[in-house]
Design an enzyme around this catalytic site. Sequence first.
Site: not given
Length: 405
Positions: A106, A172
């Site tokens: 991400d 994360e």
Amino acid sequence: MTLSTAKKVSNSALAPYADLLCDWLATQEDEMIQCLQKLVDTDSNSYDKDGVDAAGKLMASWLEADGIECRWHKSASSGDVLEARIASGFDKKDAQPAIYLMGHRDTVFPKGTTATRGFTRDGMTAFGPGVADMKSGLVLNCFVLRGLQYLLNNSDLTELPHPVVGLFTGDEEIGSPEGRHVIQQMVKGAKAVFNAEPGRISGNVVSARKGGASFEILVKGKAAHSGVNHADGASAIGGLALIITELHALTNYETGVTTNVGLISGGMSSNTVASDATAKLDLRYITKEQMVDAIDAIQAIVDTPRLNGVTASVRLISAFHPFESSMSDVLLAHYQKQAESLGFTVEGEFTGGCSDAGFTSSMGVPTLCGTGPVGAKMHTDGELCLLDTFVPRTQAVAKSVLLLP
């Protein structure tokens, strides 16, 4: 190349295989950059599950094309966790603790960013959303896995000294609310972790990080007309202001603990006493003990009554454990030795940013972070990756994995 191999192979016997591995990786620079371009041009904001999963499927396609087994750990809201294995199947119990290559798919950039600001390059500098944090690190880890598989396919090395697992999460950047559970379940008892966050612009890897936590503070008061009946109101904003002052007073630069209320909202109009207010608090710390003490202090501050009619509550949104240097010392020395053999020197560096390395190190697993290609200006439109660091950094991780005692 012909070398005999036994169940347990010494590092001296593995050295020629490490050379073969590095020779192959030296031929892969163009393909690494092509893979990086495809990955950067795949939008994968933390809240865009489809995009994060698309980035994972792209990575899986590269790995599976080389015969590397992949499987998925489903997540409810975030991108699913991709697991890839070398030297042991999913249905086979590992005889040795595994070495993990970790990274997150991400990014912080909104969906649609690549349509107007995709991958570009100026010579050996690449630009684009997530190009450093951490899509170049993902590509690096994929090529370490592919290189190890190449060894098994093209030499008489029949097995690796340790199973090697790629573990690629999807959340994360928002605190790993779902990915952390897979990490903690999978990595427990592991041999080592190499987390391919971007190498520092100094050329260093990351040997320690602060931990961090995010909180939401909710304050409730009583609305009133600020001209007609001001005294009947109880300002939630006023109460929040007093709380913020005390929260910021927890900052201590000498100990490394910092607090920052970076977002506030509340009220209805300037002529209405505010009935509600909200704030987002960021906390950073160096040790687990500091984390516990600071969380207790925050709770006490929020719970303390200040204004009649005003109440407050605090909610922990996410928290990263600190990555303490004691968990990287041995692994850093091993990595430095491999880097030196490849012609570059590197030191360990402390950073205030958090990463999933905090979870693995806090479990007692030797961890090294920042093992990706060198990058800079993360989370900005100017984010960049130095492409000439791709091959040597990939070789350094690959040798470190293969030759880890």
